[in-house]
Design a protein around this motif. Structure first.
Motif, mmCIF file in Angstrom:
data_model
loop_
_atom_site.group_PDB
_atom_site.id
_atom_site.type_symbol
_atom_site.label_atom_id
_atom_site.label_comp_id
_atom_site.label_asym_id
_atom_site.label_seq_id
_atom_site.Cartn_x
_atom_site.Cartn_y
_atom_site.Cartn_z
ATOM 1 N N CYS A 186 1.068 -1.450 0.183
ATOM 2 C CA CYS A 186 -0.067 -0.045 -0.033
ATOM 3 C C CYS A 186 1.002 1.258 0.016
ATOM 4 C CB CYS A 186 -1.326 0.178 1.160
ATOM 5 S SG CYS A 186 -2.456 -1.327 1.357
ATOM 6 N N GLY A 187 1.932 1.154 -0.352
ATOM 7 C CA GLY A 187 3.045 2.187 -0.892
ATOM 8 C C GLY A 187 3.561 2.793 0.083
ATOM 9 N N VAL A 188 3.438 1.791 1.668
ATOM 10 C CA VAL A 188 4.591 1.894 3.064
ATOM 11 C C VAL A 188 5.559 0.873 2.282
ATOM 12 C CG1 VAL A 188 5.015 2.010 4.515
ATOM 13 C CG2 VAL A 188 2.700 2.768 4.154
ATOM 14 N N PRO A 189 6.841 1.343 2.449
ATOM 15 C CA PRO A 189 8.269 0.480 2.497
ATOM 16 C C PRO A 189 8.010 -0.615 3.529
ATOM 17 C CG PRO A 189 9.161 2.996 1.670
ATOM 18 C CD PRO A 189 7.582 2.829 2.337
ATOM 19 N N LEU A 190 8.454 -2.161 2.923
ATOM 20 C CA LEU A 190 8.444 -3.094 4.746
ATOM 21 C C LEU A 190 9.646 -3.226 5.128
ATOM 22 C CD1 LEU A 190 6.484 -5.561 2.367
ATOM 23 C CD2 LEU A 190 5.601 -4.181 4.029
ATOM 24 N N ASN A 191 9.841 -3.383 6.382
ATOM 25 C CA ASN A 191 10.354 -3.490 7.023
ATOM 26 C C ASN A 191 10.846 -4.825 6.889
ATOM 27 O OD1 ASN A 191 12.034 -4.319 9.243
ATOM 28 N ND2 ASN A 191 11.608 -3.008 10.734
ATOM 29 N N MET A 192 12.264 -5.626 6.332
ATOM 30 C CA MET A 192 12.733 -6.250 6.134
ATOM 31 C C MET A 192 12.698 -7.124 7.139
ATOM 32 S SD MET A 192 12.313 -5.931 2.642
ATOM 33 C CE MET A 192 12.790 -7.727 1.939
ATOM 34 N N GLU A 193 12.546 -6.693 8.170
ATOM 35 C CA GLU A 193 13.254 -7.867 9.472
ATOM 36 C C GLU A 193 11.924 -8.196 9.778
ATOM 37 O OE1 GLU A 193 16.207 -6.267 11.711
ATOM 38 O OE2 GLU A 193 17.641 -6.959 9.744
ATOM 39 N N LEU A 194 10.952 -7.589 9.144
ATOM 40 C CA LEU A 194 9.331 -8.270 10.099
ATOM 41 C C LEU A 194 8.935 -9.361 9.438
ATOM 42 C CD1 LEU A 194 8.392 -4.807 12.006
ATOM 43 C CD2 LEU A 194 9.657 -6.769 13.091
ATOM 44 N N THR A 195 7.578 -9.052 10.327
ATOM 45 C CA THR A 195 6.764 -10.589 9.135
ATOM 46 C C THR A 195 5.515 -9.449 8.366
ATOM 47 O OG1 THR A 195 5.296 -10.452 11.086
ATOM 48 C CG2 THR A 195 7.345 -12.508 11.283
ATOM 49 N N LEU A 196 5.033 -10.907 7.387
ATOM 50 C CA LEU A 196 3.836 -9.857 7.404
ATOM 51 C C LEU A 196 2.735 -9.264 8.259
ATOM 52 C CD1 LEU A 196 3.025 -12.392 4.129
ATOM 53 C CD2 LEU A 196 3.780 -10.133 3.881
ATOM 54 N N GLU A 197 2.304 -10.061 9.239
ATOM 55 C CA GLU A 197 1.056 -8.828 10.100
ATOM 56 C C GLU A 197 2.096 -7.964 10.676
ATOM 57 O OE1 GLU A 197 -2.571 -9.681 11.737
ATOM 58 O OE2 GLU A 197 -1.521 -10.853 10.186
ATOM 59 N N GLU A 198 3.257 -8.375 11.133
ATOM 60 C CA GLU A 198 4.044 -7.347 11.629
ATOM 61 C C GLU A 198 4.288 -5.735 11.377
ATOM 62 O OE1 GLU A 198 6.684 -9.956 15.411
ATOM 63 O OE2 GLU A 198 7.207 -9.268 12.510
ATOM 64 N N ASN A 199 4.240 -5.702 10.005
ATOM 65 C CA ASN A 199 4.332 -5.005 8.355
ATOM 66 C C ASN A 199 2.722 -4.571 8.302
ATOM 67 O OD1 ASN A 199 6.523 -4.375 7.435
ATOM 68 N ND2 ASN A 199 7.217 -6.035 7.183
ATOM 69 N N GLY A 200 1.747 -5.162 9.154
ATOM 70 C CA GLY A 200 0.598 -3.943 9.036
ATOM 71 C C GLY A 200 0.133 -5.050 7.774
ATOM 72 N N VAL A 201 0.418 -6.126 6.965
ATOM 73 C CA VAL A 201 0.094 -7.220 6.175
ATOM 74 C C VAL A 201 -1.232 -7.619 6.143
ATOM 75 C CG1 VAL A 201 0.456 -7.905 3.989
ATOM 76 C CG2 VAL A 201 1.641 -6.490 4.884
ATOM 77 N N ARG A 202 -2.268 -7.626 7.504
ATOM 78 C CA ARG A 202 -3.067 -8.698 8.069
ATOM 79 C C ARG A 202 -3.547 -9.814 7.122
ATOM 80 N NH1 ARG A 202 -7.829 -6.292 9.688
ATOM 81 N NH2 ARG A 202 -8.463 -8.220 10.552
ATOM 82 N N ASP A 203 -3.837 -10.972 7.753
ATOM 83 C CA ASP A 203 -4.461 -12.184 7.466
ATOM 84 C C ASP A 203 -6.138 -12.287 7.770
ATOM 85 O OD1 ASP A 203 -4.817 -14.633 6.599
ATOM 86 O OD2 ASP A 203 -3.278 -15.934 8.019
ATOM 87 N N GLU A 204 -6.400 -11.929 6.749
ATOM 88 C CA GLU A 204 -8.513 -11.874 7.261
ATOM 89 C C GLU A 204 -8.651 -12.880 6.491
ATOM 90 O OE1 GLU A 204 -8.775 -7.237 5.913
ATOM 91 O OE2 GLU A 204 -7.836 -8.327 4.245
#
Length: 217
Positions: A170-188
């Motif tokens: 969503c246009g925001v750089p991901l923190n490569m050391e975190l998981t998807l969920e921790e990066n706000g990419v929710r499992d819905e």
């Protein structure tokens, strides 16, 4: 970059190793390569239940608290027996006195950590990775416990230069050391299931931007 840790595997990845010459199983949350065990005991009838379970999860064979094979009391004899639903297998003693029972194998294979190759994912996710430079898209099944760096490793066969891109959601750089969920990419998935919606039609998309692409200044 995060320090190296045991890799995570999806059940699908484990299932691909399903022959006597490439034999993996999972149990109690871990993944094991029993290929050396199969080679050492080739031709032994006690290997058959393990071969039949190649590529599968066999956690139901084990006592979760002790990590050993489940036992039960035989209602007819009153004797304690091991739970072997597919037949007695390697390193499980016979249920009756036997003079040819060889106990010099050392630790039973299910206690031998040298066979351990990784961790079984408790939940996998499907994501789309979109290369904005080439417009190529790839769908990957990943482990929810994996960091973005580890997901990058899964993506390398499709793009050997994946580390030269900025990964965004969503246009925001991901923190490569975190998981998807921790990066706000929710499992819905659970929410979609409750709403009786097709989870596969709502796949999270990760966009890759080439770091030398001048249009992304």
């Amino acid at each position: 970059m995060s320090p190296a840790r045991a890799p995570y595997y999806t059940p699908r990845e484990v299932s691909r190793h399903c022959t006597p010459n490439d034999l993996w199983v999972s149990y109690l949350g871990r993944v094991y390569d029993l290929t050396p065990l199969a080679k050492e005991n080739r031709g032994d009838i006690l290997l058959k239940p393990i071969i039949l379970s190649a590529g599968k999860d066999i956690s139901h064979w084990f006592n979760v608290k002790t990590g050993d094979i489940k036992t039960y009391v035989d209602p007819q004899t009153g004797c304690l027996k091991h739970y072997t639903p597919q037949g007695r297998f390697l390193h499980v003693p016979p249920s009756f006195p036997c003079s040819d029972w060889d106990t010099d194998f050392g630790r039973p294979w299910w206690r031998n950590t040298s066979y351990e190759v990784g961790i079984l994912s408790s939940k996998t996710r499907i994501i789309r990775i979109i290369n904005t430079l080439t417009s190529q898209e790839h769908t990957l099944e990943v482990c929810s416990e994996e960091t973005i760096y580890e997901i990058l490793g899964r993506y390398l066969p499709y793009n050997a230069h994946a580390a030269s891109y900025t990964w965004k959601y969503c246009g925001v750089p991901l923190n490569m050391e975190l998981t998807l969920e921790e990066n706000g990419v929710r499992d819905e998935d659970e929410e979609f299931e409750e709403l009786k919606m097709d989870c596969d039609s709502h796949t999270a998309s990760i966009h890759l931007y080439f770091n030398d692409d001048l249009t992304e200044l």
